[in-house]
Design an enzyme around this catalytic site. Structure first.
Site, mmCIF file in Angstrom:
data_model
loop_
_atom_site.group_PDB
_atom_site.id
_atom_site.type_symbol
_atom_site.label_atom_id
_atom_site.label_comp_id
_atom_site.label_asym_id
_atom_site.label_seq_id
_atom_site.Cartn_x
_atom_site.Cartn_y
_atom_site.Cartn_z
ATOM 1 N N ASP A 1 0.837 -1.196 0.000
ATOM 2 C CA ASP A 1 0.000 0.000 0.000
ATOM 3 C C ASP A 1 0.876 1.252 0.000
ATOM 4 O OD1 ASP A 1 -2.320 1.649 0.282
ATOM 5 O OD2 ASP A 1 -2.066 1.625 2.459
ATOM 6 N N GLU B 1 -2.079 -5.338 -3.282
ATOM 7 C CA GLU B 1 -1.087 -4.626 -2.467
ATOM 8 C C GLU B 1 -0.005 -5.578 -1.968
ATOM 9 O OE1 GLU B 1 -4.022 -1.136 -0.683
ATOM 10 O OE2 GLU B 1 -3.742 -2.991 0.445
#
Length: 156
Positions: A54, A125
């Protein structure tokens, strides 16, 4: 190794990134529930890689925006948020058919948790975090560019 080499080869071909550490790739594909159900060691799951991914995706996108000539803080923040969001990361994961490579827990498989936007976005992610650790920022930049991340965003 809990995954077949051939299956990992297929995913690497789809993503355009070849891992040096296959163990890292397996971790990026392993859900916490699967790990617990199969008594895998602590940390042998995607959670920490999703957190890293992320942040790494944000970094790469912000740098891309600055290099594209955007210099106003507010514009960078808004544009980054529009590019890096759950819907777009989920679309990337769907295009890579990432759900077919993830080790899901039994309950997750029954419930088809990947239909939740956030779950597939987290898988994307985690994969990005693994690319970052395995190959560094330049390989992550290349992966994100080749994945079509920037083309998926179209400003209103």
């Amino acid at each position: 190794m809990i995954y077949s080499e051939k299956r990992l080869d297929i995913l690497e071909e789809k993503t355009g990134y070849r891992f040096v550490s296959r163990n890292l790739l397996e971790k990026a594909l392993t859900r916490l529930a699967f790990g617990k159900e199969n008594n895998l060691p602590d940390g042998w799951n995607m959670d920490h890689l999703a957190t890293l991914g992320d942040a790494a995706i944000d970094l790469v996108v912000i740098e891309h925006l600055i290099n594209s000539g955007i210099s106003e803080k507010g514009k960078i923040s808004v544009t980054k948020t529009n590019i890096v969001n759950m819907s777009i990361l989920r679309k990337l994961a769907e295009e890579l058919e990432l759900k077919d490579f993830v080790f899901w827990g039994k309950g997750e498989e029954i419930q088809h948790v990947w239909t939740s936007g956030r779950v597939l976005a987290e898988c994307m992610e985690a994969f990005a975090g693994a690319v970052y650790i395995d190959g560094g920022i330049e390989n992550l930049k290349e992966f994100l560019k080749n994945s079509g991340l920037y083309e998926m965003y179209s400003p209103v």
